[in-house]
Design an enzyme around this catalytic site. Structure first.
Site, short mmCIF file in Angstrom:
data_model
loop_
_atom_site.label_atom_id
_atom_site.label_comp_id
_atom_site.label_asym_id
_atom_site.label_seq_id
_atom_site.Cartn_x
_atom_site.Cartn_y
_atom_site.Cartn_z
N SER A 111 0.86 -1.18 0.00
CA SER A 111 0.00 0.00 0.00
C SER A 111 0.90 1.23 0.00
CB SER A 111 -0.88 0.00 1.25
OG SER A 111 -1.52 1.25 1.43
N TYR A 126 -2.76 -1.65 10.11
CA TYR A 126 -2.74 -1.81 8.66
C TYR A 126 -1.42 -1.30 8.09
CZ TYR A 126 -4.34 -1.59 3.79
OH TYR A 126 -4.48 -1.75 2.43
#
Length: 249
Positions: A141, A154
């Site tokens: 990400s 995350y």
């Protein structure tokens, strides 16, 4: 150079979001697929059996580590014992302030986003080493690089994915196995529906994207197709952003 017709691939998290776009794109490219997801929606994937290219749905919980090898072997059996491409796209996110974060939720996120990726990659690499060829694509990400806001678990997990990708590449590139990661930016998916629904945060994000739009799952799929093709045979251990220029700011 870009042809992957007839290849066999395993895609996790393929019933929704970015994973579902991977299924559609790779199916159209002529790849036979085993698609793993915890949701029953995996049995409702559209446009099956196009161009004699099969999609094999497999319902499985990648947080059940005692079952991961069984799930992988089921996928491998569906693909007649060959896997050319593994796409680890299953993932979890939970947004909340770090001081309020529950340790059980943290562990679930780290387990799915990192540990299941490691386990599936190990199983795939054993087959790919026999073949002396293979592609493993992990999903990082932009928060693998920049700090996430209210998403500490995350962000930590996606940072781990990048380092795992580099490490596995160092070990397996000699066997013709390329291990790479994609870093999606702000995407038009259900995972980001709460972010888009927050007028303050959405405005901040909109102003941060040089491309002046959020990304689509199809934007990511094109990069995954490249990383799965012979065109990327000398690309390994990389993190490739698909973010409309966010990381270039």
């Amino acid at each position: 150079m870009f042809d992957i017709t007839g290849k066999h691939a395993i895609i996790t998290g393929g019933a929704q979001g970015l994973g579902k776009a991977m299924v559609k794109g790779f199916h159209q490219a002529g790849v036979e697929l085993a698609v793993i997801d915890i949701s029953d929606e995996v049995f409702n994937l559209p446009e099956l059996e196009v161009n004699d290219c099969k999609i094999h749905p497999i319902k499985g919980d990648l947080l059940d580590f005692d079952s991961i090898e069984k799930i992988f072997n089921e996928a491998l059996e569906k693909l007649n014992g060959r896997v050319d491409i593994l796409i680890n796209s299953a993932g979890l996110i939970k947004r909340m302030p770090a001081k309020e974060f529950d340790i059980e939720v943290w562990n679930r996120i780290m387990s799915l986003n990192v540990l299941s990726v490691f386990e599936l990659s190990k199983h795939a690499a054993l087959k790919m080493k026999e073949q002396q060829a293979g592609k493993i694509i992990n999903f990082g990400s932009i928060v693998s690089v920049i700090g996430a806001y209210h998403s500490s678990a995350y962000s930590a997990s996606k940072g781990g994915v990048v380092q795992l990708t580099k490490s596995l590449s160092n070990e397996w590139a000699q066997y013709g196995i390329q291990v790479n990661a994609i870093a999606p930016g702000y995407m038009e998916t259900t995972m980001n529906s709460d972010l888009k629904g927050d007028p303050v945060r959405k405005k901040q994000v909109d102003e941060r994207i040089p491309a002046k739009r959020w990304g689509t799952p199809e934007d990511v799929c094109g990069v995954a197709l490249f990383l799965s093709s012979p065109a990327s045979d000398y690309v390994s251990g990389t993190l490739l952003p698909v973010d409309g220029g966010v990381l270039g700011r």
